[in-house]
Design a protein around this motif. Sequence first.
Motif, PDB file in Angstrom:
ATOM      1  N   ASN A   1      17.068  41.049  17.436  1.00  0.00           N
ATOM      2  CA  ASN A   1      18.212  41.637  18.133  1.00  0.00           C
ATOM      3  C   ASN A   1      19.387  40.669  18.256  1.00  0.00           C
ATOM      4  OD1 ASN A   1      16.855  44.138  18.688  1.00  0.00           O
ATOM      5  ND2 ASN A   1      15.720  43.078  20.320  1.00  0.00           N
ATOM      6  N   GLY A   2      19.252  39.512  17.606  1.00  0.00           N
ATOM      7  CA  GLY A   2      20.333  38.532  17.655  1.00  0.00           C
ATOM      8  C   GLY A   2      20.328  37.661  18.888  1.00  0.00           C
ATOM      9  N   ASN A   3      19.240  37.724  19.669  1.00  0.00           N
ATOM     10  CA  ASN A   3      19.160  36.916  20.885  1.00  0.00           C
ATOM     11  C   ASN A   3      18.505  35.570  20.606  1.00  0.00           C
ATOM     12  OD1 ASN A   3      20.285  38.870  22.610  1.00  0.00           O
ATOM     13  ND2 ASN A   3      18.314  39.923  22.772  1.00  0.00           N
ATOM     14  N   SER A   4      19.004  34.546  21.255  1.00  0.00           N
ATOM     15  CA  SER A   4      18.417  33.207  21.170  1.00  0.00           C
ATOM     16  C   SER A   4      18.318  32.654  22.578  1.00  0.00           C
ATOM     17  CB  SER A   4      19.278  32.292  20.295  1.00  0.00           C
ATOM     18  OG  SER A   4      20.462  31.926  20.991  1.00  0.00           O
ATOM     19  N   ILE A   5      17.721  31.481  22.676  1.00  0.00           N
ATOM     20  CA  ILE A   5      17.624  30.859  23.987  1.00  0.00           C
ATOM     21  C   ILE A   5      19.006  30.525  24.546  1.00  0.00           C
ATOM     22  CG2 ILE A   5      17.479  28.436  23.255  1.00  0.00           C
ATOM     23  CD1 ILE A   5      15.149  28.153  25.286  1.00  0.00           C
ATOM     24  N   TRP A   6      20.001  30.439  23.654  1.00  0.00           N
ATOM     25  CA  TRP A   6      21.358  30.070  24.059  1.00  0.00           C
ATOM     26  C   TRP A   6      22.182  31.252  24.556  1.00  0.00           C
ATOM     27  CZ3 TRP A   6      21.603  25.108  24.652  1.00  0.00           C
ATOM     28  CH2 TRP A   6      20.847  24.270  23.823  1.00  0.00           C
ATOM     29  N   ASN A   7      21.769  32.476  24.228  1.00  0.00           N
ATOM     30  CA  ASN A   7      22.542  33.631  24.687  1.00  0.00           C
ATOM     31  C   ASN A   7      21.693  34.692  25.378  1.00  0.00           C
ATOM     32  OD1 ASN A   7      21.196  34.927  22.622  1.00  0.00           O
ATOM     33  ND2 ASN A   7      23.022  35.323  21.372  1.00  0.00           N
ATOM     34  N   ALA A   8      20.412  34.393  25.643  1.00  0.00           N
ATOM     35  CA  ALA A   8      19.552  35.348  26.338  1.00  0.00           C
ATOM     36  C   ALA A   8      20.199  35.748  27.661  1.00  0.00           C
ATOM     37  CB  ALA A   8      18.179  34.730  26.582  1.00  0.00           C
ATOM     38  N   PRO A   9      20.155  37.039  28.010  1.00  0.00           N
ATOM     39  CA  PRO A   9      20.858  37.493  29.208  1.00  0.00           C
ATOM     40  C   PRO A   9      20.220  37.064  30.513  1.00  0.00           C
ATOM     41  CG  PRO A   9      19.639  39.301  28.210  1.00  0.00           C
ATOM     42  CD  PRO A   9      19.544  38.163  27.263  1.00  0.00           C
ATOM     43  N   ASN A  10      18.947  36.665  30.481  1.00  0.00           N
ATOM     44  CA  ASN A  10      18.266  36.226  31.696  1.00  0.00           C
ATOM     45  C   ASN A  10      17.117  35.292  31.318  1.00  0.00           C
ATOM     46  OD1 ASN A  10      15.880  37.982  31.145  1.00  0.00           O
ATOM     47  ND2 ASN A  10      17.372  39.626  31.564  1.00  0.00           N
ATOM     48  N   MET A  11      16.530  34.648  32.311  1.00  0.00           N
ATOM     49  CA  MET A  11      15.477  33.680  32.056  1.00  0.00           C
ATOM     50  C   MET A  11      14.210  34.323  31.520  1.00  0.00           C
ATOM     51  SD  MET A  11      16.309  30.517  32.453  1.00  0.00           S
ATOM     52  CE  MET A  11      14.655  29.842  32.479  1.00  0.00           C
ATOM     53  N   TYR A  12      13.957  35.575  31.908  1.00  0.00           N
ATOM     54  CA  TYR A  12      12.776  36.254  31.365  1.00  0.00           C
ATOM     55  C   TYR A  12      12.901  36.402  29.851  1.00  0.00           C
ATOM     56  CZ  TYR A  12       9.152  39.727  30.552  1.00  0.00           C
ATOM     57  OH  TYR A  12       8.048  40.394  30.073  1.00  0.00           O
ATOM     58  N   GLU A  13      14.074  36.809  29.377  1.00  0.00           N
ATOM     59  CA  GLU A  13      14.281  36.950  27.932  1.00  0.00           C
ATOM     60  C   GLU A  13      14.217  35.593  27.234  1.00  0.00           C
ATOM     61  OE1 GLU A  13      14.662  39.616  25.716  1.00  0.00           O
ATOM     62  OE2 GLU A  13      13.700  40.524  27.467  1.00  0.00           O
TER      63      GLU A  13
END
Length: 291
Positions: free
Chosen positions: A70-82
């Motif tokens: 989905n294009g998410n990384s640790i640098w842009n995850a919307p919250n700590m769970y993600e």
Amino acid sequence: MTYCVGMRLNAGLVFLSDSRTNAGVDQVGTFRKMSVFENPGERTMVLMTAGNLSISQSIRQLVSEHVDVNGNSIWNAPNMYEAARILGEAVRAIHQRDAKALADFGIDFNVSLIFGGQIKNERCRLFQIYAAGNFIESHNENTYFQIGEAKYGKPIIDRVVNPSTPLDEAAKCALISMDSTLRSNVSVGLPLDLLVYESGRLAVTRFVTIDEKNQYFRMIRDSWGEQLKSVFEGIDDPVWDAAPDTDHNVLSYTNMHSKPVFVTPPESLNSTHSPAALQSLAEQEQSNKQL
């Protein structure tokens, strides 16, 4: 071996890790086990690792670069769970890549992680991540996680730390917990990394690497044992074989008739002696004085 502890408190987070690794008694090395992922003002996240060093380093490198479908990384995850979920994906990816080759050489896929921090507009959160990539989150009922050689440092944390504990007291407790571990297990060693994160700062402001010359840690090492001994000596000795109406520090009463489990001696022993009566501590001391 390793000892790392992470604490989630109302005021923020405390992270402490040692830096000793060993692959045998004559192969001891120093590798730092704490890593910080930070975009100041937007997110601050801390990772601590235990287990196989090559696995831990591979996971840290992969998660710093990993982007999910989905294009998410640790640098842009919307919250700590993600962010924790993405870290779990990195663990599984390294397992898929390396686990079989390691097993062929008799090496287990051994890794455990503590991961915590804060992303803007969210409270501080703390997770423990396992070798399968699954994880659990800290809540008020269990406000800390340990990985590695955890048993020696656990009792002091259980007695002292709760969500309302101030950060400096929690850091002090973590250091005492580490000192207990260092004293009991030579596979855990200095230097230490201590990071104290104040909620809402979204940047690292309190960090120190602690070696044997650190003034505060030396004070803890010197005074903690002395104060424990002082408290121990201040506790009354037990009263044995007390009268039934005694109500102070009684360990046993005369009417309890407690006996250990005696093993029947073999008939060939032909013992003619009856078992000696159990002595009270006072009687034992008197006997010793007469010798």
